[in-house]
Design an enzyme around this catalytic site. Structure first.
Site, mmCIF file in Angstrom:
data_model
loop_
_atom_site.group_PDB
_atom_site.id
_atom_site.type_symbol
_atom_site.label_atom_id
_atom_site.label_comp_id
_atom_site.label_asym_id
_atom_site.label_seq_id
_atom_site.Cartn_x
_atom_site.Cartn_y
_atom_site.Cartn_z
ATOM 1 N N LYS A 27 28.651 13.241 74.579
ATOM 2 C CA LYS A 27 27.414 12.507 74.102
ATOM 3 C C LYS A 27 27.512 11.203 75.172
ATOM 4 C CE LYS A 27 27.345 10.654 69.823
ATOM 5 N NZ LYS A 27 26.970 9.445 69.733
ATOM 6 N N ASP A 320 36.428 7.414 67.602
ATOM 7 C CA ASP A 320 35.516 8.223 66.906
ATOM 8 C C ASP A 320 36.266 9.262 66.422
ATOM 9 O OD1 ASP A 320 33.282 7.080 67.884
ATOM 10 O OD2 ASP A 320 33.082 8.059 69.665
ATOM 11 N N THR A 478 59.290 38.216 30.047
ATOM 12 C CA THR A 478 59.543 39.499 29.289
ATOM 13 C C THR A 478 58.272 39.992 28.799
ATOM 14 O OG1 THR A 478 59.855 37.972 27.525
ATOM 15 C CG2 THR A 478 61.886 38.879 28.596
ATOM 16 N N ALA A 480 54.924 41.082 27.074
ATOM 17 C CA ALA A 480 54.444 40.677 25.960
ATOM 18 C C ALA A 480 54.774 39.130 25.606
ATOM 19 C CB ALA A 480 54.425 41.689 24.695
ATOM 20 N N SER A 484 50.087 37.312 31.098
ATOM 21 C CA SER A 484 48.615 37.617 31.447
ATOM 22 C C SER A 484 47.734 36.461 30.902
ATOM 23 C CB SER A 484 48.179 38.949 31.161
ATOM 24 O OG SER A 484 49.285 40.065 31.455
HETATM 25 N N1 LIG Z 1 51.825 32.111 22.325
HETATM 26 C C1 LIG Z 1 51.476 33.022 22.010
HETATM 27 N N2 LIG Z 1 51.140 33.291 20.599
HETATM 28 C C2 LIG Z 1 50.608 34.334 20.257
HETATM 29 N N3 LIG Z 1 49.958 35.232 20.808
HETATM 30 C C3 LIG Z 1 49.941 35.415 22.022
HETATM 31 C C4 LIG Z 1 50.883 34.276 22.881
HETATM 32 N N4 LIG Z 1 50.844 34.473 23.978
HETATM 33 C C5 LIG Z 1 50.132 35.687 24.024
HETATM 34 N N5 LIG Z 1 49.739 36.217 23.076
HETATM 35 C C6 LIG Z 1 49.078 37.348 22.521
HETATM 36 O O1 LIG Z 1 50.104 38.375 22.847
HETATM 37 C C7 LIG Z 1 49.505 39.466 23.448
HETATM 38 C C8 LIG Z 1 50.353 39.887 24.711
HETATM 39 O O2 LIG Z 1 49.986 38.938 25.572
HETATM 40 P P1 LIG Z 1 49.998 39.270 27.118
HETATM 41 O O3 LIG Z 1 49.556 40.542 27.685
HETATM 42 O O4 LIG Z 1 49.417 37.904 27.920
HETATM 43 O O5 LIG Z 1 51.252 39.253 27.413
HETATM 44 P P2 LIG Z 1 52.178 39.593 29.040
HETATM 45 O O6 LIG Z 1 53.517 39.011 28.879
HETATM 46 O O7 LIG Z 1 51.368 39.642 30.023
HETATM 47 O O8 LIG Z 1 52.528 41.471 28.596
HETATM 48 P P3 LIG Z 1 52.859 42.368 29.775
HETATM 49 O O9 LIG Z 1 54.275 42.383 30.221
HETATM 50 O O10 LIG Z 1 52.506 43.647 28.902
HETATM 51 O O11 LIG Z 1 51.956 42.375 30.815
HETATM 52 C C9 LIG Z 1 47.915 39.319 23.550
HETATM 53 O O12 LIG Z 1 47.400 39.802 22.552
HETATM 54 C C10 LIG Z 1 47.958 37.560 23.585
HETATM 55 O O13 LIG Z 1 46.882 37.301 23.143
#
Ligand SMILES: Nc1ncnc2c1ncn2[C@@H]1O[C@H](COP(=O)(O)OP(=O)(O)OP(=O)(O)O)[C@@H](O)[C@H]1O
Ligand SMILES: Nc1ccn([C@H]2C[C@H](O)[C@@H](COP(=O)(O)O)O2)c(=O)n1
EC number: 2.5.1.19
Length: 692
Positions: A27, A320, A478, A480, A484
């Site tokens: 420029k 600049d 672990t 459940a 997720s």
């Molecule tokens: N703190 C909590 N209190 C009560 N229920 C919960 C809690 N956290 C998750 N849940 C419920 O527990 C169920 C399992 O949760 P999620 O699928 O998230 O677990 P995960 O650890 O991902 O399981 P996976 O190992 O099979 O992938 C879901 O129905 C969820 O709504």
């Protein structure tokens, strides 16, 4: 960029930039080349002229004063010079947004035998002109500013100039050039003294047009009355435009960029010195400096840079580039401080204010100083909507910062970019193309390519742990325990992409089962996997981004395919095979080069992303987890799956030593999410306080 008003630019994030670029003409040199060619005797040729709004204003002004210009395409001009005497213009000469044009023209017009008036746009009409009026008056020019506080318009009457000796009170190439242009027509000697060298394009161009200046120890000496002769000028690529790409490539780790045919005049390349000091990898190759300006190439490789202090004499050489340097500082480790840069307050806008306002909008901690700012660097920024404040360099600098956000950002009022860099948006698209938006909307081509190279499980490539440009939050735990559920909430809160790696192991298991293999036959499973076509697509579901696994061009159904009793029973067996895990490891890591992630699984923090500073581990009492699973209506031996996952030899389920461990037995989902967001906020991730 949208056409019409209001204009804006949507910038998608992009962790790296790659490629080659040649930026438009300089420029400063384009302005000066037209001015000198118009005043010279004979026909000059100007190649790689910058057809930006600023420079076109200069061209129009000389045409209005009787200079004939022929164009070849947009960037080659033939200018028929007027041998020093221009025609009186019929109306005021419009300098648009250009401070360079107004200040240099004032020097030229002060010596012309006619009355003239210089006007500018709103922004230019606020800029100080006292700095040129004072020396011009000492040269006996009759010039006055009509605006309040010595601001434009400028009104100039004819007069005979005489040479002066003038020590610049502030280093300024515009003031120096204004005096030198006037000095061409003054009687006697004009001597400009500068304590810090400012850009010397005027002196170099004078020489190309046959007028020699003497330059020694900060003195520039010019004998009045010398005649300018026509010249053939090649305008180099504008270093200040290239600066946006140089800064981006240097600060975005893993970037690779070559900038070709760019001006490498040492009075302009202060940015390189500063970036090198911050730890950048830049190589400079001067390819031609035969006549006038050095031109060459730059090679830049991206790195995590370190903060620095930019102050004192080096400010003038990067004035600049300070907006892009502030952006680079925002992405560097530690603090970057800019001092002695009060000149920024009287640029196209108050650039200190504009930079500070916009950095804060992107979540960057910054302290405004009278003469600069103090910036606390961070790894990435939050998406934002910001203003250009009508300033081209602010617009472009923040388009670069937006590349480092987790989601698209918007820069408003970007028409101003065309004052210096027509084609910026196209160049931005070209350099970020392979990582941009279409990647997110289409299935993931990049990852497919990567996985397709893994043709056999017995020919596994060693995993390269190259630096990941985006943050990755790992959530292991672990079965459940709530991984997720919580991971999705965190991804939503941050705007990151959610990736369930359990679904990846489940998808592979589902495919192996549907092909009729016995999951206990490790050799057969590994062999079958080597023929699977695995890829990933990032889908936007409402405002939420999720990575979906696609196997042999099928997207398995989450409930009926991935979470069937058969897959629940078999998945931990398939996941225990070391070669399967090695095969899937680069696949998981590769996603993190494309987008910020919240990943959940069993070995995210321990094996896949061990470098992540954001690790969490969820657990809950077995009975509680079994209850949760039952409530979901799934048949799943939770205890057995945990045992298999914990006892396998390859990447067993464990809580990494540096993870935050949470027992969710008695915690609601909201409480777990809050606790995690609170930790992330304390670790510096951009979470709005209400979410944390
Ligand atoms: N703190 C909590 N209190 C009560 N229920 C919960 C809690 N956290 C998750 N849940 C419920 O527990 C169920 C399992 O949760 P999620 O699928 O998230 O677990 P995960 O650890 O991902 O399981 P996976 O190992 O099979 O992938 C879901 O129905 C969820 O709504
Ligand atoms: N990173 C991971 C993720 C999952 N697995 C295995 C072990 C699990 O039992 C199975 C399914 O995971 P879920 O959907 O229940 O989270 O996949 C693993 O080994 N590593």
């Amino acid at each position: 960029m949208a056409s019409g008003t209001p204009s804006y630019l949507i910038v998608e994030p992009c962790p790296v930039i790659k490629g080659e670029i040649e930026v438009p003409g300089d420029k400063s040199i384009s302005h000066r080349a037209i001015m000198l060619a118009s005043l010279a005797r004979g026909k000059s040729k100007i190649r790689h002229f910058l057809p930006s709004e600023d420079c076109l204003c200069t061209l129009k002004a000389f045409e209005a004063m009787g200079v004939r210009v022929e164009k070849e395409g947009k960037t080659t001009l033939f200018v028929e010079g007027k041998s020093g005497i221009l025609d009186p213009p019929f109306e005021a000469l419009d300098c648009g947004n250009s401070g360079t044009m107004m200040r240099l023209m004032a020097g030229i017009l002060s010596a012309q035998p006619f009355y003239s008036r210089l006007v500018g746009d709103r922004s230019l009409s606020r800029r100080p002109m006292h700095r040129i009026i004072e020396p011009l008056r000492l040269m006996e020019a009759k010039i006055r500013a009509e605006g309040e506080g010595n601001t434009p318009p400028l009104f100039i009457e004819p007069s005979s100039l005489k040479g002066i000796e003038y020590k610049l009170p502030i280093p300024s190439a515009q003031v120096k050039s204004c005096i030198l242009f006037a000095g061409l027509f003054a009687s006697g000697i004009t001597r400009v003294i500068e304590s810090v060298p400012s850009r010397d394009h005027t002196e170099r161009l004078f020489e190309q047009f046959g007028v020699r200046t003497l330059r020694e120890n900060g003195h520039i000496v010019l004998h009045g009355g010398m005649k300018l002769e026509s010249a053939d000028i090649v305008v180099p690529g504008d270093f200040s435009s290239a600066a946006f790409w140089i800064g981006a490539a240097a600060a975005l780790p893993n970037s690779e960029l070559r900038v070709r045919s760019v001006g490498l005049n040492p009075t302009r390349t202060g940015l390189i010195k500063i970036l090198l000091r911050m730890g950048a990898q830049i190589e400079e190759f001067v390819e031609s400096d035969m006549k006038g300006e050095p031109i060459g190439s730059l090679w830049i490789r991206g790195n995590k840079l370190k903060g620095t202090v930019i102050e004192g004499d080096e400010i003038v050489g990067v004035i600049d580039e300070l907006p892009i340097l502030a952006v680079v500082g925002a992405l560097a480790e530690g603090v970057t401080e800019i001092r002695n840069a009060q000149e920024l307050r009287v640029k196209e806008t108050d650039r200190i204010k504009a930079i500070v306002t916009n950095l804060r909008a992107f979540g960057v901690e910054v302290e405004e100083l009278v003469d600069g700012m103090r910036i606390q660097g961070r790894d990435f920024v939050q998406p934002a909507r910001v203003e250009s404040f009508g300033d081209h360099r602010i617009a472009m600098a923040f388009a670069i910062l937006a590349l480092r956000a987790s989601r698209a950002s918007r820069i408003d009022d970007v028409d101003c970019i065309s004052t210096s860099y027509p084609g910026f948006e196209q160049d931005l698209n070209a350099l970020t193309h392979s990582f941009s938006k279409d990647w997110i909307e289409e299935p993931n081509k990049k990852i497919r390519g990567f996985i397709e190279r893994l043709t056999g499980a017995d020919k596994l490539e060693p995993v390269k742990k190259k630096e990941i440009p985006y943050p990755v939050i790992t959530i292991d735990g672990t079965t459940a325990s709530g991984k997720s559920t919580v991971a999705q909430e965190i991804a939503k809160a941050l705007g990151f992409t959610y990736f369930n790696t359990g679904a990846l192991y489940r998808a592979v298991t589902w495919r192996i089962l549907s092909l009729g293999y016995d999951v206990h036959d490790e050799e057969k499973v590994v062999e079958a996997c080597s023929r699977l076509k695995l890829r990933c697509a990032i889908q936007k579901i409402d405002s939420f981004y999720k990575a979906t696994v696609i196997l042999d061009e099928r997207v398995p159904d989450e409930k009926t395919d991935l979470r069937s009793a058969e897959v629940n029973a078999a998945v931990s067996i398939v996941a225990s095979y070391a070669r399967i895990r090695e095969w899937l490891l680069p696949f998981q890591r590769e996603l993190a080069y494309q987008t910020p992630l919240v990943v959940e699984g069993r070995d995210m923090g321990s094996v896949v992303f061990p470098e992540s500073p954001y690790k969490f581990f969820l657990d809950a009492q077995l009975e509680e987890r079994e209850k949760r699973r039952e409530k979901q209506g799934e048949k799943d031996d939770v205890e057995k799956r945990d045992r298999l996952d914990q006892s396998r030899s390859s990447a067993p389920l464990l809580c990494p030593a540096d993870a935050v461990r949470l027992d969710t037995t008695k915690l609601s989902i909201e409480k777990v999410v809050d606790k995690i967001l609170d930790v992330l906020w304390k670790k510096g991730l951009p979470i709005t306080k209400s979410k944390a």
